[in-house]
Design a protein around this motif. Sequence first.
Motif, PDB file in Angstrom:
ATOM      1  N   ILE A   5       0.848  -1.199   0.000  1.00 37.15           N
ATOM      2  CA  ILE A   5       0.000   0.000   0.000  1.00 37.15           C
ATOM      3  C   ILE A   5       0.881   1.245   0.000  1.00 37.15           C
ATOM      4  N   LEU A   6       2.066   1.121   0.629  1.00 38.67           N
ATOM      5  CA  LEU A   6       2.986   2.260   0.714  1.00 38.67           C
ATOM      6  C   LEU A   6       4.389   1.831   0.291  1.00 38.67           C
ATOM      7  N   VAL A   7       4.984   2.621  -0.573  1.00 37.15           N
ATOM      8  CA  VAL A   7       6.364   2.373  -0.991  1.00 37.15           C
ATOM      9  C   VAL A   7       7.154   3.678  -0.817  1.00 37.15           C
ATOM     10  N   CYS A   8       8.204   3.614  -0.032  1.00 38.91           N
ATOM     11  CA  CYS A   8       9.089   4.774   0.142  1.00 38.91           C
ATOM     12  C   CYS A   8      10.428   4.417  -0.491  1.00 38.91           C
ATOM     13  N   GLU A   9      10.802   5.204  -1.495  1.00 43.57           N
ATOM     14  CA  GLU A   9      12.023   4.887  -2.245  1.00 43.57           C
ATOM     15  C   GLU A   9      13.118   5.908  -1.993  1.00 43.57           C
ATOM     16  N   HIS A  10      14.212   5.439  -1.425  1.00 42.35           N
ATOM     17  CA  HIS A  10      15.434   6.250  -1.270  1.00 42.35           C
ATOM     18  C   HIS A  10      15.158   7.641  -0.692  1.00 42.35           C
ATOM     19  N   THR A 170     -11.833   9.393   9.569  1.00 41.32           N
ATOM     20  CA  THR A 170     -11.533   9.831   8.210  1.00 41.32           C
ATOM     21  C   THR A 170     -11.496   8.660   7.220  1.00 41.32           C
ATOM     22  N   SER A 171     -11.901   7.472   7.700  1.00 45.75           N
ATOM     23  CA  SER A 171     -11.907   6.233   6.876  1.00 45.75           C
ATOM     24  C   SER A 171     -10.551   5.933   6.223  1.00 45.75           C
ATOM     25  N   PRO A 172      -9.501   5.847   7.012  1.00 47.43           N
ATOM     26  CA  PRO A 172      -8.194   5.585   6.402  1.00 47.43           C
ATOM     27  C   PRO A 172      -8.046   4.136   5.943  1.00 47.43           C
ATOM     28  N   LYS A 173      -7.192   3.971   4.944  1.00 45.84           N
ATOM     29  CA  LYS A 173      -6.747   2.627   4.572  1.00 45.84           C
ATOM     30  C   LYS A 173      -5.435   2.335   5.301  1.00 45.84           C
ATOM     31  N   LEU A 174      -4.617   3.372   5.394  1.00 44.95           N
ATOM     32  CA  LEU A 174      -3.339   3.263   6.106  1.00 44.95           C
ATOM     33  C   LEU A 174      -3.378   4.178   7.326  1.00 44.95           C
ATOM     34  N   LEU A 175      -3.105   3.581   8.488  1.00 45.69           N
ATOM     35  CA  LEU A 175      -3.080   4.349   9.727  1.00 45.69           C
ATOM     36  C   LEU A 175      -1.657   4.376  10.255  1.00 45.69           C
ATOM     37  N   LEU A 176      -1.147   5.587  10.514  1.00 42.39           N
ATOM     38  CA  LEU A 176       0.212   5.741  11.032  1.00 42.39           C
ATOM     39  C   LEU A 176       0.153   6.173  12.492  1.00 42.39           C
ATOM     40  N   LEU A 177       0.762   5.392  13.363  1.00 42.25           N
ATOM     41  CA  LEU A 177       0.705   5.681  14.794  1.00 42.25           C
ATOM     42  C   LEU A 177       2.111   5.986  15.299  1.00 42.25           C
ATOM     43  N   ASP A 178       2.299   7.210  15.816  1.00 36.50           N
ATOM     44  CA  ASP A 178       3.618   7.622  16.298  1.00 36.50           C
ATOM     45  C   ASP A 178       3.711   7.408  17.815  1.00 36.50           C
ATOM     46  N   GLU A 179       4.391   6.363  18.196  1.00 36.94           N
ATOM     47  CA  GLU A 179       4.579   5.978  19.602  1.00 36.94           C
ATOM     48  C   GLU A 179       3.272   5.918  20.387  1.00 36.94           C
ATOM     49  N   ILE A 199      -8.949  -3.043  15.782  1.00 36.42           N
ATOM     50  CA  ILE A 199      -9.375  -2.043  14.786  1.00 36.42           C
ATOM     51  C   ILE A 199      -8.783  -2.363  13.418  1.00 36.42           C
ATOM     52  N   LYS A 200      -7.617  -2.961  13.414  1.00 39.82           N
ATOM     53  CA  LYS A 200      -7.022  -3.350  12.128  1.00 39.82           C
ATOM     54  C   LYS A 200      -7.993  -4.265  11.379  1.00 39.82           C
ATOM     55  N   ASP A 201      -8.528  -5.244  12.094  1.00 37.97           N
ATOM     56  CA  ASP A 201      -9.457  -6.175  11.459  1.00 37.97           C
ATOM     57  C   ASP A 201     -10.809  -5.542  11.173  1.00 37.97           C
ATOM     58  N   SER A 202     -11.380  -4.846  12.173  1.00 37.32           N
ATOM     59  CA  SER A 202     -12.746  -4.371  11.973  1.00 37.32           C
ATOM     60  C   SER A 202     -12.819  -3.182  11.006  1.00 37.32           C
ATOM     61  N   PHE A 203     -11.728  -2.448  10.849  1.00 37.88           N
ATOM     62  CA  PHE A 203     -11.744  -1.324   9.909  1.00 37.88           C
ATOM     63  C   PHE A 203     -10.918  -1.601   8.655  1.00 37.88           C
ATOM     64  N   ASN A 204     -10.465  -2.852   8.533  1.00 37.28           N
ATOM     65  CA  ASN A 204      -9.754  -3.229   7.311  1.00 37.28           C
ATOM     66  C   ASN A 204      -8.519  -2.357   7.042  1.00 37.28           C
ATOM     67  N   THR A 206      -4.361  -1.081   7.208  1.00 39.39           N
ATOM     68  CA  THR A 206      -2.945  -1.384   7.225  1.00 39.39           C
ATOM     69  C   THR A 206      -2.348  -0.407   8.231  1.00 39.39           C
ATOM     70  N   ILE A 207      -1.424  -0.887   9.056  1.00 42.59           N
ATOM     71  CA  ILE A 207      -0.899  -0.016  10.114  1.00 42.59           C
ATOM     72  C   ILE A 207       0.627   0.061  10.048  1.00 42.59           C
ATOM     73  N   LEU A 208       1.122   1.286  10.143  1.00 44.64           N
ATOM     74  CA  LEU A 208       2.558   1.503  10.299  1.00 44.64           C
ATOM     75  C   LEU A 208       2.735   2.204  11.629  1.00 44.64           C
ATOM     76  N   LEU A 209       3.515   1.599  12.534  1.00 44.88           N
ATOM     77  CA  LEU A 209       3.645   2.235  13.836  1.00 44.88           C
ATOM     78  C   LEU A 209       5.076   2.394  14.283  1.00 44.88           C
ATOM     79  N   ILE A 210       5.299   3.516  14.956  1.00 46.38           N
ATOM     80  CA  ILE A 210       6.579   3.806  15.583  1.00 46.38           C
ATOM     81  C   ILE A 210       6.428   3.436  17.044  1.00 46.38           C
TER      82      ILE A 210
END
Length: 259
Positions: A5-10, A170-179, A199-204, A206-210
Amino acid sequence: MENNILVCEHITMKFGGLVALNDVSLNVTKSSITGLIGPNGAGKTTMFNVITCNLKPTLGNIFFEGKNITGFKPYKIVPLGMARTFQNIRLFENLTVLENIMIGFAHKVKYRLFEPILKTPKFLNQEKEIKIKAFELLEKVNLKEKAYLKATGLSYGEQRKVEIARALATSPKLLLLDEPAAGMNPSEKIALMYFIKEIKDSFNLTILLIEHDMKFVMGICQKIYVLDYGAKIAEGTPEEIQKNPKVIAAYLGEANVKG
Ligand SMILES: Nc1ncnc2c1ncn2[C@@H]1O[C@H](COP(=O)(O)OP(=O)(O)O)[C@@H](O)[C@H]1O
Ligand SMILES: [Mg+2]
């Protein structure tokens, strides 16, 4: 890759002479929970700011669902399906829990400038609708009984949940959680771990967390990236990361390896 879903390049991010991120590439697989760890000052929050377009990277590209979003205005990011929480909880102090959640829904509303002032029927209907949706969301995250309390009067763990719930509005597909677990006691951390999985399952999502807490990261993430002084020093499964000598040297330290 399609499955990312997310690609960060260089990604390189310089602040004057300081290189906060140095050629960092990372991918987030759809429906995964991916962790971003590293010592203080490693560049983790900066990476989030680049991903959410709050910062334009000095070099490199960000792709969200295959679309190059590098240099997008930050306000264009939420409608694409990306939401985040902050290292220091950001709630509106004088508003109730319900009102804080309603703000999360507000971005979807289209009304003309005069409508809230004159409280036109259209505006009032929309406000009512948002309130219903906000209540439904609070019910889903078990905070309904706190709806009319001031958000900042809640416990730290509950405030975190409110902040996450507002992001969910906000109906996110990707949720970013900072600490998300920072400042929590052990039982709050365990509850949060279950909450995030739920919430990952019930709201479908993807999660990226710090996160700093290694137990937390190891218990919840399928894949982990490790930053140190702005550089990616390792990536892999929790098992691989735990064994990685570079990670142990840079991050875990002797005390943590023993513990
Ligand atoms: N907007 C900014 N301007 C200048 N320096 C910054 C800015 N944001 C972060 N930094 C610096 O970049 C480095 C990485 O910070 P940060 O991403 O917050 O680290 P982490 O979240 O891993 O603790 C730090 O040295 C920090 O002081
Ligand atoms: Mg940070």
